[in-house]
Design a protein around this motif. Sequence first.
Motif, PDB file in Angstrom:
ATOM      1  N   ASP A  58      38.857  34.770  48.665  1.00 54.38           N
ATOM      2  CA  ASP A  58      37.848  35.952  48.667  1.00 54.38           C
ATOM      3  C   ASP A  58      37.496  36.123  47.131  1.00 54.38           C
ATOM      4  O   ASP A  58      38.342  36.315  46.247  1.00 54.38           O
ATOM      5  N   ASP A  59      36.207  35.827  47.061  1.00 48.99           N
ATOM      6  CA  ASP A  59      35.982  35.738  45.455  1.00 48.99           C
ATOM      7  C   ASP A  59      34.255  36.307  45.693  1.00 48.99           C
ATOM      8  O   ASP A  59      33.192  35.840  45.422  1.00 48.99           O
ATOM      9  N   PRO A  60      34.589  37.836  45.556  1.00 46.43           N
ATOM     10  CA  PRO A  60      33.212  38.641  45.526  1.00 46.43           C
ATOM     11  C   PRO A  60      32.602  38.741  44.206  1.00 46.43           C
ATOM     12  O   PRO A  60      33.068  38.149  43.183  1.00 46.43           O
ATOM     13  N   ILE A  61      31.266  38.930  44.335  1.00 40.50           N
ATOM     14  CA  ILE A  61      30.419  39.015  43.118  1.00 40.50           C
ATOM     15  C   ILE A  61      30.894  40.138  42.229  1.00 40.50           C
ATOM     16  O   ILE A  61      31.073  41.333  42.547  1.00 40.50           O
ATOM     17  N   ASP A  62      31.303  39.683  40.906  1.00 44.60           N
ATOM     18  CA  ASP A  62      32.085  40.716  40.067  1.00 44.60           C
ATOM     19  C   ASP A  62      31.478  42.030  39.836  1.00 44.60           C
ATOM     20  O   ASP A  62      31.885  43.142  39.831  1.00 44.60           O
ATOM     21  N   ALA A  63      30.016  41.930  39.848  1.00 45.10           N
ATOM     22  CA  ALA A  63      29.226  43.095  39.697  1.00 45.10           C
ATOM     23  C   ALA A  63      29.148  44.060  40.887  1.00 45.10           C
ATOM     24  O   ALA A  63      28.863  45.288  40.660  1.00 45.10           O
ATOM     25  N   ASP A  64      29.575  43.599  41.804  1.00 47.17           N
ATOM     26  CA  ASP A  64      29.668  44.546  43.230  1.00 47.17           C
ATOM     27  C   ASP A  64      31.081  45.372  43.126  1.00 47.17           C
ATOM     28  O   ASP A  64      31.120  46.169  44.038  1.00 47.17           O
ATOM     29  N   ILE A  65      31.944  45.223  42.217  1.00 44.69           N
ATOM     30  CA  ILE A  65      33.408  45.735  42.338  1.00 44.69           C
ATOM     31  C   ILE A  65      33.116  46.922  41.386  1.00 44.69           C
ATOM     32  O   ILE A  65      32.836  46.826  40.281  1.00 44.69           O
ATOM     33  N   ILE A  66      33.062  48.227  41.990  1.00 42.75           N
ATOM     34  CA  ILE A  66      32.769  49.503  41.312  1.00 42.75           C
ATOM     35  C   ILE A  66      34.063  50.267  41.238  1.00 42.75           C
ATOM     36  O   ILE A  66      33.916  51.240  40.500  1.00 42.75           O
TER      37      ILE A  66
ATOM     38  N   ARG B 212      39.673  44.240  43.172  1.00 40.83           N
ATOM     39  CA  ARG B 212      40.017  42.726  43.212  1.00 40.83           C
ATOM     40  C   ARG B 212      38.910  42.076  42.983  1.00 40.83           C
ATOM     41  O   ARG B 212      37.813  42.031  43.508  1.00 40.83           O
ATOM     42  N   LEU B 213      39.103  41.082  41.679  1.00 36.05           N
ATOM     43  CA  LEU B 213      37.866  40.557  41.473  1.00 36.05           C
ATOM     44  C   LEU B 213      37.976  38.756  42.162  1.00 36.05           C
ATOM     45  O   LEU B 213      37.003  38.326  42.467  1.00 36.05           O
ATOM     46  N   TYR B 214      39.272  38.581  42.542  1.00 35.43           N
ATOM     47  CA  TYR B 214      39.514  37.197  43.215  1.00 35.43           C
ATOM     48  C   TYR B 214      40.771  37.087  43.957  1.00 35.43           C
ATOM     49  O   TYR B 214      41.750  37.878  43.273  1.00 35.43           O
ATOM     50  N   ASN B 215      40.948  36.666  44.961  1.00 34.47           N
ATOM     51  CA  ASN B 215      42.086  36.577  45.758  1.00 34.47           C
ATOM     52  C   ASN B 215      42.308  35.297  46.353  1.00 34.47           C
ATOM     53  O   ASN B 215      41.320  35.029  47.080  1.00 34.47           O
TER      54      ASN B 215
END
Length: 71
Positions: A8-16, A21-24
């Motif tokens: 799971d590697d979401p777009i970092d800017a979407d993590i508010i 979690r930035l990466y799992n």
Amino acid sequence: TSVGYTIDDPIDADIITANGRLYNQAYWGNVTYDVTKQFLLGLEVSQWKTLFTDRSPGDSTRIEFAGKYAF
């Protein structure tokens, strides 16, 4: 037996949120053995890696044992 991998590697800017979690990632393998028709034993080994926004990275190796008795 089975093996698997997930990421799971979401777009970092979407993590508010703080401590988001930035990466799992995780990968695992397991094996089961029918001791008798009614008794099963299993073992799973997995490795996890998680990166957070405001915390140190998390790494974990897990070893899990399972037993099942059917009646």
